[in-house]
Design a protein around this motif. Structure first.
Motif, short mmCIF file in Angstrom:
data_model
loop_
_atom_site.label_atom_id
_atom_site.label_comp_id
_atom_site.label_asym_id
_atom_site.label_seq_id
_atom_site.Cartn_x
_atom_site.Cartn_y
_atom_site.Cartn_z
N ALA A 9 0.83 -1.21 0.00
CA ALA A 9 0.00 0.00 0.00
C ALA A 9 0.86 1.26 0.00
CB ALA A 9 -0.94 -0.01 1.21
N ALA A 10 1.97 1.22 0.74
CA ALA A 10 2.88 2.38 0.77
C ALA A 10 3.50 2.60 -0.61
CB ALA A 10 3.97 2.15 1.82
N ALA A 11 3.85 1.51 -1.30
CA ALA A 11 4.39 1.65 -2.64
C ALA A 11 3.37 2.27 -3.59
CB ALA A 11 4.85 0.29 -3.16
N ALA A 12 2.11 1.86 -3.43
CA ALA A 12 1.06 2.44 -4.26
C ALA A 12 0.90 3.93 -3.99
CB ALA A 12 -0.26 1.71 -4.02
N LYS A 13 0.96 4.30 -2.72
CA LYS A 13 0.84 5.73 -2.37
C LYS A 13 2.04 6.53 -2.88
CE LYS A 13 -1.97 4.83 1.73
NZ LYS A 13 -2.00 4.71 3.22
N ALA A 14 3.17 5.85 -3.07
CA ALA A 14 4.36 6.50 -3.59
C ALA A 14 4.33 6.62 -5.12
CB ALA A 14 5.61 5.76 -3.15
N GLY A 15 3.27 6.10 -5.73
CA GLY A 15 3.11 6.27 -7.17
C GLY A 15 3.29 5.03 -8.00
N HIS A 16 3.52 3.88 -7.38
CA HIS A 16 3.71 2.65 -8.14
C HIS A 16 2.36 2.01 -8.45
CE1 HIS A 16 8.06 2.68 -7.76
NE2 HIS A 16 7.88 3.08 -6.51
N GLY A 65 -6.07 0.49 1.55
CA GLY A 65 -5.07 1.53 1.38
C GLY A 65 -4.61 1.73 -0.04
N VAL A 66 -5.16 0.96 -0.97
CA VAL A 66 -4.79 1.08 -2.38
C VAL A 66 -6.01 1.57 -3.17
CG1 VAL A 66 -4.04 -0.15 -4.45
CG2 VAL A 66 -3.06 -0.74 -2.22
N PRO A 67 -5.99 2.81 -3.64
CA PRO A 67 -7.14 3.32 -4.41
C PRO A 67 -7.18 2.70 -5.79
CG PRO A 67 -5.36 4.92 -4.42
CD PRO A 67 -4.92 3.82 -3.50
N GLU A 68 -8.34 2.73 -6.40
CA GLU A 68 -8.48 2.16 -7.74
C GLU A 68 -7.53 2.81 -8.73
OE1 GLU A 68 -11.89 1.65 -11.19
OE2 GLU A 68 -12.44 1.34 -9.09
N SER A 69 -7.23 4.08 -8.53
CA SER A 69 -6.34 4.79 -9.46
C SER A 69 -4.93 4.19 -9.48
CB SER A 69 -6.26 6.27 -9.08
OG SER A 69 -5.78 6.42 -7.74
N ALA A 70 -4.56 3.45 -8.43
CA ALA A 70 -3.24 2.82 -8.38
C ALA A 70 -3.23 1.43 -9.00
CB ALA A 70 -2.76 2.72 -6.93
N VAL A 71 -4.40 0.93 -9.38
CA VAL A 71 -4.50 -0.43 -9.93
C VAL A 71 -4.37 -0.35 -11.45
CG1 VAL A 71 -5.96 -2.46 -10.18
CG2 VAL A 71 -5.94 -1.19 -8.01
N LEU A 72 -3.28 -0.91 -11.95
CA LEU A 72 -3.08 -0.97 -13.40
C LEU A 72 -4.02 -2.00 -14.02
CD1 LEU A 72 -1.40 0.02 -15.84
CD2 LEU A 72 0.25 -1.80 -15.30
N GLY A 73 -4.26 -3.07 -13.30
CA GLY A 73 -5.17 -4.09 -13.81
C GLY A 73 -5.06 -5.39 -13.05
#
Length: 527
Positions: free
Chosen positions: A396-403, A449-457
């Motif tokens: 989740a932290a990686a996703a918040k960091a833009g990954h 903690g991971v928003p949909e916008s961070a999900v590539l697929g």
């Protein structure tokens, strides 16, 4: 009166099923038996479920004189038309010649680059008494429109495309499936067959797991023993094999013609026994281990302290990148239990630099979050309901960091997990994954903690420790991979088990007509 009561009963069952997200024992089984008699109308059988459908009006009847019109000036559109004609000729029995020109009756393919509302892979399908018109902004969209049309044509015989309109576009950009050819070797023709099966359901990424402890499956000119020696064998001691570079190019080209991007994986620093057995210098003690035919994981590691290791990594990735026009190179990174944490971080840093040096984007399993993901690196989540909170928090932290994340939860999306305790094939370390469970999750909300916008697929991996034949592959993949396809394509509002199970059941005869073996799951109301 009996018909009215039966209709009311089915309606009540459907209404109750909409609110369920998990099976409910005997009541669920009874509902399934009643629902077997309620086949949805044609536009409600489309899989994945389209974004918007408006059925109605006279439909277009396919007749011996029906043609496919591809407009003028675009060779790519004509190729899409030729492929669609080939796909429709078998079921319809019609000649379906492909002609230039966009006016007249028949099946019309229109490329409209100004149709911004259709997005990159979206399309519009309109069926009237005069014609069936497929419109898209990009060739990929036209291809997907054709795959939807295939589902509106009877499984056998000419018949009629029902009147109506479909306006459709994908929810996620990455809609993938993975095949592991390292544990058990599969040939390029076998993988092509699987790719065709996937592409008709709008899967657009094929992740190929090329290397592992049991086998190295791709020729590398600068390190020839990887394939020549490391490619021999597999789980259980079978003959193994490997792809030449021309084999790999052939698959990549075949995939591109179906708008599928190949994502190759070289797993490291663990899962590397085949490489270590091929070259002693990759081992810290300079001694090559024996080739491995078991299924245990986590015991192998490249020697992080040796510079020759990074020469190996850079050579392999350079040759792989030259063969791969797609944007991604997958470098594995999971289950590196034999690599100390500091060494793991140091190795993954240099491996990511090697990928960047080839102008590609890193994909790695989510364990990369425990090191330092490079800018733009994509993490692939394979955790499950019992994955420790600390591991989830790192992701989740990686996703918040833009990954961005590709979601492949093992207890939902892993196609090698057993359906139930009686399944002869597969493993069960992540639990049993019946068809309903594999579908009953939402990628946009799955990870806290991971928003949909961070999900590539999403991606459905198929590991092959227990899978050695085409029949094995199809039995474990189908029908679960179709649910993952829908989760990747369809709007969140369309994700409903009661409706999906009916759509899936209606595809049973289509799978059979295509000679695709599949598991007749008891939680699906097959006809």
């Amino acid at each position: 009166m009996r018909r009215v009561l039966r209709a009311l009963g089915v309606l009540l069952i459907l209404t109750a099923a909409v609110s369920c997200t998990e099976p409910s024992g005997a009541d669920d089984a009874k509902s399934g038996e009643l629902l077997r008699h309620a086949e949805p109308p044609p536009y409600e059988r489309i899989l994945p479920a389209p974004a918007a459908v408006r059925p109605g009006g006279a439909g277009y009847r396919l007749v011996p004189g029906t043609v496919i019109r591809t407009g003028t000036g675009s060779e790519e559109v004509r190729q899409i038309g030729e492929r669609l004609a080939e796909q429709l000729r078998g079921p319809s029995g019609l000649p379906l010649p492909v002609v230039d020109g966009g006016a007249g009756d028949g099946i019309l393919l229109r490329l409209d680059e100004s149709a911004a509302e259709l997005a990159e892979e979206g399309y519009r399908l309109e069926s009237t008494a005069a014609a069936v018109t497929l419109t898209a902004r990009t060739p990929a969209g036209l291809f997907y429109a054709g795959q939807t049309l295939r589902q509106l044509v009877p499984a056998s015989g000419a018949g009629e495309v029902p009147g109506g309109t479909v306006a459709d576009r994908p929810r996620f950009a990455y809609r993938g499936a993975m095949i592991d050819i390292a544990r058990h070797y599969f040939t390029v023709p076998q993988v092509k067959r699987y790719l065709d099966q996937l592409a008709q359901y709008k899967i657009n990424k094929l992740h190929v797991h090329l290397t592992d402890d049991q086998g190295w499956r791709l020729a590398v000119d600068s390190w020839p023993r990887l394939a020549e020696y490391g490619g021999v064998g597999g789980v259980g001691g079978g003959p193994g094999g490997h792809w030449t570079k021309d084999d790999y190019r052939e698959l990549v080209e075949y995939a591109a013609e179906r708008y599928v991007e190949v994502v190759p994986e070289i797993d490291m620093p663990g899962h590397t026994n085949a490489a270590l057995a091929s070259y002693p210098e990759l081992n810290c003690d300079g001694k090559a281990p024996d080739r491995y035919t078991g299924i245990k994981v986590g015991f192998s590691s490249l020697c992080v302290s040796k510079e020759v290791t990074y020469e190996f990594v850079e050579d392999v990735l350079r040759e792989l990148a030259a063969l791969t026009p797609g944007r991604y190179l997958h470098i594995g990174g999971d289950e590196a239990h034999a690599t100390p944490a500091a060494d793991y971080a140091a190795f993954m840093k240099r491996a990511q630099e090697a990928v960047a040096g080839q102008g590609k984007t890193v994909v790695a399993w989510h364990q990369l979050a425990a090191a330092e993901p490079a800018p733009g690196a994509v993490l692939q989540w394979w955790g499950h309901d019992k994955t420790p909170a600390a591991e989830r928090d790192r992701v989740a932290a990686a996703a918040k960091a833009g990954h961005r994340l590709i979601l492949s939860p093992a207890d939902r999306a892993y196609l090698d997990m057993k359906y139930d305790k009686d399944t002869a094939l597969g493993l069960a370390w992540a639990g049993h994954v019946p068809v309903r469970r594999s579908y009953a999750w939402d990628p946009g909300t799955h990870l806290a903690g991971v928003p949909e916008s961070a999900v590539l697929g999403v991606e459905a991996p198929l590991w092959t420790e227990t899978i050695a034949t085409r029949a094995d592959l199809e039995l474990m993949a189908f029908p679960r991979v179709l649910g993952i396809a829908e989760l990747g394509w369809s709007p969140a509002a369309k994700l409903d088990w009661a409706a999906y199970s009916q759509r899936l059941a209606s595809h049973g005869p289509r799978l059979t007509a295509q000679d695709i073996g599949y598991f007749r799951a008891p939680d699906v109301p097959w006809p």
